[in-house]
Scaffold this motif. Structure first.
Motif, PDB file in Angstrom:
ATOM      1  N   SER A  14       0.790  -1.241  -0.051  1.00  0.00           N
ATOM      2  CA  SER A  14      -0.150  -0.146   0.050  1.00  0.00           C
ATOM      3  C   SER A  14       0.942   1.351   0.058  1.00  0.00           C
ATOM      4  CB  SER A  14      -1.009  -0.071   1.301  1.00  0.00           C
ATOM      5  OG  SER A  14      -0.322  -0.164   2.515  1.00  0.00           O
ATOM      6  N   THR A  44       3.345  -8.045   3.064  1.00  0.00           N
ATOM      7  CA  THR A  44       3.081  -8.135   1.656  1.00  0.00           C
ATOM      8  C   THR A  44       4.231  -9.216   1.216  1.00  0.00           C
ATOM      9  OG1 THR A  44       2.636  -5.650   1.499  1.00  0.00           O
ATOM     10  CG2 THR A  44       3.605  -6.837  -0.541  1.00  0.00           C
ATOM     11  N   GLY A  50      -1.596 -14.759  -4.553  1.00  0.00           N
ATOM     12  CA  GLY A  50      -1.568 -13.804  -5.563  1.00  0.00           C
ATOM     13  C   GLY A  50      -2.806 -12.796  -5.251  1.00  0.00           C
ATOM     14  N   GLU A 368      -3.678  -3.005   4.882  1.00  0.00           N
ATOM     15  CA  GLU A 368      -4.501  -4.026   5.868  1.00  0.00           C
ATOM     16  C   GLU A 368      -4.711  -2.994   7.228  1.00  0.00           C
ATOM     17  OE1 GLU A 368      -2.453  -7.724   6.512  1.00  0.00           O
ATOM     18  OE2 GLU A 368      -3.764  -8.060   8.220  1.00  0.00           O
ATOM     19  N   SER A 384      -6.818  -8.932  -0.833  1.00  0.00           N
ATOM     20  CA  SER A 384      -6.277  -7.695   0.147  1.00  0.00           C
ATOM     21  C   SER A 384      -5.257  -6.882  -0.594  1.00  0.00           C
ATOM     22  CB  SER A 384      -5.808  -8.296   1.329  1.00  0.00           C
ATOM     23  OG  SER A 384      -4.726  -8.967   1.097  1.00  0.00           O
TER      24      SER A 384
HETATM   25  C1  LIG Z   1       1.791 -15.379   4.970  1.00  0.00           C
HETATM   26  C2  LIG Z   1       0.779 -14.419   4.136  1.00  0.00           C
HETATM   27  C3  LIG Z   1       0.282 -14.561   2.938  1.00  0.00           C
HETATM   28  C4  LIG Z   1      -0.539 -13.715   2.242  1.00  0.00           C
HETATM   29  N1  LIG Z   1      -1.039 -13.936   0.954  1.00  0.00           N
HETATM   30  C5  LIG Z   1      -1.920 -13.344   0.429  1.00  0.00           C
HETATM   31  C6  LIG Z   1      -2.279 -13.328  -0.889  1.00  0.00           C
HETATM   32  O1  LIG Z   1      -1.951 -14.254  -1.554  1.00  0.00           O
HETATM   33  N2  LIG Z   1      -3.054 -12.420  -1.574  1.00  0.00           N
HETATM   34  C7  LIG Z   1      -3.505 -11.497  -0.760  1.00  0.00           C
HETATM   35  O2  LIG Z   1      -4.435 -10.563  -1.439  1.00  0.00           O
HETATM   36  N3  LIG Z   1      -3.295 -11.129   0.712  1.00  0.00           N
HETATM   37  C8  LIG Z   1      -2.340 -12.049   0.986  1.00  0.00           C
HETATM   38  N4  LIG Z   1      -1.940 -11.729   2.352  1.00  0.00           N
HETATM   39  C9  LIG Z   1      -2.460 -10.647   3.043  1.00  0.00           C
HETATM   40  C10 LIG Z   1      -1.533  -9.531   2.475  1.00  0.00           C
HETATM   41  O3  LIG Z   1      -0.257  -9.846   2.244  1.00  0.00           O
HETATM   42  C11 LIG Z   1      -1.537  -8.184   3.310  1.00  0.00           C
HETATM   43  O4  LIG Z   1      -2.678  -7.788   3.817  1.00  0.00           O
HETATM   44  C12 LIG Z   1      -0.868  -7.029   2.525  1.00  0.00           C
HETATM   45  O5  LIG Z   1       0.365  -7.489   1.986  1.00  0.00           O
HETATM   46  C13 LIG Z   1      -0.799  -5.834   3.620  1.00  0.00           C
HETATM   47  O6  LIG Z   1      -0.049  -4.897   2.902  1.00  0.00           O
HETATM   48  P1  LIG Z   1       0.235  -3.223   3.667  1.00  0.00           P
HETATM   49  O7  LIG Z   1       0.645  -2.502   2.765  1.00  0.00           O
HETATM   50  O8  LIG Z   1      -1.099  -2.886   4.214  1.00  0.00           O
HETATM   51  O9  LIG Z   1       1.257  -3.770   5.001  1.00  0.00           O
HETATM   52  P2  LIG Z   1       2.365  -4.579   5.248  1.00  0.00           P
HETATM   53  O10 LIG Z   1       2.964  -5.253   3.968  1.00  0.00           O
HETATM   54  O11 LIG Z   1       1.954  -5.317   6.386  1.00  0.00           O
HETATM   55  O12 LIG Z   1       3.379  -3.672   5.581  1.00  0.00           O
HETATM   56  C14 LIG Z   1       3.460  -2.967   6.770  1.00  0.00           C
HETATM   57  C15 LIG Z   1       4.652  -1.989   6.918  1.00  0.00           C
HETATM   58  O13 LIG Z   1       4.661  -1.015   8.057  1.00  0.00           O
HETATM   59  C16 LIG Z   1       5.746  -0.933   8.653  1.00  0.00           C
HETATM   60  N5  LIG Z   1       5.173  -0.560  10.119  1.00  0.00           N
HETATM   61  C17 LIG Z   1       4.258  -1.119  10.927  1.00  0.00           C
HETATM   62  N6  LIG Z   1       4.344  -0.348  12.296  1.00  0.00           N
HETATM   63  C18 LIG Z   1       5.173   0.665  11.907  1.00  0.00           C
HETATM   64  C19 LIG Z   1       5.674   1.873  12.719  1.00  0.00           C
HETATM   65  N7  LIG Z   1       5.170   2.004  14.057  1.00  0.00           N
HETATM   66  N8  LIG Z   1       6.634   2.690  12.349  1.00  0.00           N
HETATM   67  C20 LIG Z   1       7.172   2.529  11.201  1.00  0.00           C
HETATM   68  N9  LIG Z   1       6.892   1.368  10.261  1.00  0.00           N
HETATM   69  C21 LIG Z   1       5.851   0.486  10.702  1.00  0.00           C
HETATM   70  C22 LIG Z   1       6.021  -2.265   8.755  1.00  0.00           C
HETATM   71  O14 LIG Z   1       7.691  -2.183   8.902  1.00  0.00           O
HETATM   72  C23 LIG Z   1       6.011  -2.649   7.180  1.00  0.00           C
HETATM   73  O15 LIG Z   1       6.785  -1.852   6.470  1.00  0.00           O
HETATM   74  C24 LIG Z   1      -1.015 -12.710   3.139  1.00  0.00           C
HETATM   75  C25 LIG Z   1      -0.528 -12.408   4.349  1.00  0.00           C
HETATM   76  C26 LIG Z   1       0.502 -13.338   4.871  1.00  0.00           C
HETATM   77  C27 LIG Z   1       0.897 -12.797   6.297  1.00  0.00           C
END
Ligand SMILES: Cc1cc2nc3c(=O)[nH]c(=O)nc-3n(C[C@H](O)[C@H](O)[C@H](O)COP(=O)(O)OP(=O)(O)OC[C@H]3O[C@@H](n4cnc5c(N)ncnc54)[C@H](O)[C@@H]3O)c2cc1C
Length: 503
Positions: A14, A44, A50, A368, A384
């Protein structure tokens, strides 16, 4: 004092997708991405299955994807949002492909579309079983070349700062801990985005990495932003149950889509008792069925049975999963794979509008950590990554239009705690974290949830945490644990005791 036009907190799909799109459109704006560990340490990166996109309009349709999403969400989705996300999916996919993200194709050049639980059609684009890694690496590669984006690794955001004038609250910056220099600092911002991911680490069994401690939820709640639907934590039915790993290794839903069975100790399939779709029912139904079977048979796990599958094709499609199993001595062609449900995805979170905007005008939440209305009670598999792309796009368009309204605050803020104590208390906090994980797991999976008892225990854990820092100024494990406690409290508060259990 430091300042940036846009602060993005988090380096998952995101945050990175938003940064890329916004930096291209607005080279005049400075963008800082802060991330609490390395940029690569995200949920991520672990995504296997996928991204769900309707690409074959002969066999599939937006209407079917919408229907599947609404059905999985069990009456709690926002239909307008579901429609917006699903209809935008092909455009966002095109943008990923344009930056070089590759997805598997068949020999005839058509997408090799995977099938996952709750989907009525094969519609999951994937890069073998490491789709998230592929997307994250391509985004990081392009972002590193963009002159107006800086990535600040090992910078942990502690809290947001807000100012209220004439009844209107704006976010004016953030306090953060610079781990390398062991200093707490403040940065002024014109627009801030929370992209901090989920909170799986609050539970005993989880597929989420250690960074998933609910920081964004806790920070937003402290800033007075509305948080919704935290009671809907999705448990993934098929996490590998081998040892005491944290996180547990995920065996993707796509493995069941490929034809694997779930069997009990007697090697019997049992899911049809719960849902006619069997292994292809949604995650909530399968997780609950597995939990029942585990209790009924007094065992620690059930099994995935892949022995009947075409092994050559199976190994080719799932190289990461098969290599991991092999490294533990589990041969999918010969052995049953032990599995348990594990906390996987936070369906609720920071309440946002269709542009990812929170109740504070220049504060956005995407990915998320946000509650957009797409998932309802239970996220449909592979929706997601898609949600993160669509809301990053929406937010980017909105920021482009609105940022001119916001100037830097002239207030110079000095952090209350200029120095963080370089603590040796990680071990002590690890013990408290384990207690919290047991507490919340027991509460969440109980059929008789006792919220009062859970509140009392959280209070005791909070007191223990405070007593650990009494002699110091402040420590990073304390900050993170406080966020976990605050997020746990929100989950408990938003759980209705008679709500149907999801695991
Ligand atoms: C094992 C697994 C498999 C998955 N498979 C799929 C799939 O196949 N398809 C699908 O659609 N979804 C899947 N998901 C879900 C999906 O991967 C996540 O929902 C999505 O990647 C979340 O992306 P995001 O950008 O919201 O956050 P994330 O990728 O979780 O990144 C969060 C970021 O925030 C940072 N952060 C957190 N708190 C702080 C703070 N206080 N200060 C500074 N930085 C901070 C972290 O360090 C990180 O860089 C899967 C999840 C998991 C765990």
């Amino acid at each position: 004092m430091l300042k940036t036009d846009i602060l993005i907190i988090g380096s998952g799909i995101s945050g990175l997708f938003f940064a890329m799109k916004t930096a291209k459109k607005r080279p005049d704006l400075s963008i800082v991405i802060m991330t609490k560990e390395t940029a690569k340490n995200t949920n991520t990166r672990l995504a296997q299955g996928g991204i769900a996109v309707v690409t074959n309009l002969f066999k599939d349709s937006f209407e079917q994807h919408i229907k599947d999403t609404l059905q999985a969400g069990d009456g709690h989705c926002d239909e307008t949002i579901v429609k917006m996300v699903i209809e935008q999916a092909p455009e966002r996919l095109k943008e990923l492909i344009e930056i070089g993200a590759s997805f598997d194709k068949d020999e005839d050049g058509q997408w090799n579309l995977g099938l996952e639980g709750g989907h009525s059609q094969n519609r999951i684009l994937h890069h073998k079983d490491s789709s998230g890694l592929e997307i994250e690496e391509k985004l990081l590669k392009i972002i590193k070349k963009m002159p107006n984006i800086e990535i600040w690794e090992n910078h942990q955001v502690i809290d947001l700062n807000t100012e209220t004038k004439k009844g209107k609250t704006t976010c004016t910056g953030a306090f953060y801990y610079d781990k390398k220099h062991n200093k707490i600092k403040y940065i002024r911002t014109r627009t801030t985005l929370l992209c901090t991911g989920g909170c799986g680490q609050l539970f005993e069994n989880t597929t989420n990495p250690k960074i998933a401690t609910g920081d964004g939820i806790a920070m937003a709640a402290r800033a007075g932003v509305e948080i919704e639907d935290m009671q809907y934590i999705q448990f993934h039915p098929t996490a590998l149950s081998a040892g005491k790993d944290n996180p547990l290794f995920l065996i993707s839903e796509a493995v069941r889509g490929f034809g694997a069975y779930i069997v009990n100790e007697d090697q019997k399939r049992f899911l049809f008792k719960y849902d006619l779709r069997g292994e292809l029912a949604t995650r909530d139904i399968i997780s609950e069925a597995i939990s029942n079977e585990i209790k009924y048979q007094s065992k620690k796990h059930v099994y995935l049975d892949c022995r009947h599958l075409d092994q050559k094709a199976f190994y080719a499609h799932f190289p990461v999963i098969t290599a991991h199993c092999n490294s533990l001595g589990i041969k999918p062609e010969r052995d049953l794979i032990p599995i348990v449900p594990a906390a996987h995805y936070q369906c609720g979170g920071i309440k946002v509008d269709p542009n990812g905007k929170t109740s504070i005008e220049n504060l956005y939440a995407i990915g998320e950590c946000a509650r957009t209305g797409l998932h309802g009670k239970n996220r449909l598999a592979s929706n997601s990554l898609l949600e993160a792309l669509v809301f990053a796009h929406q937010a980017s368009e909105d920021v482009n239009k609105t940022i001119a309204k916001f100037t830097f605050s002239t207030k110079l803020l000095i952090p209350k705690f200029p120095k963080a104590h370089q603590s040796n208390d990680y071990y002590a906090f690890d013990i408290l974290k384990k207690e919290l994980q047991t507490l919340l797991t027991t509460f969440y999976t109980s059929s008789e949830r006792d919220a009062e008892l859970a509140f009392a225990k959280i209070k005791m854990l909070n007191n223990s945490a405070i007593s650990l820092i009494e002699t110091h100024e402040i420590t990073i494990p304390f900050i993170e644990f406080s966020n976990m406690l605050a997020t746990a409290l929100l989950i408990i508060k938003q759980c209705k005791t008679k709500e149907k259990q999801t695991c």
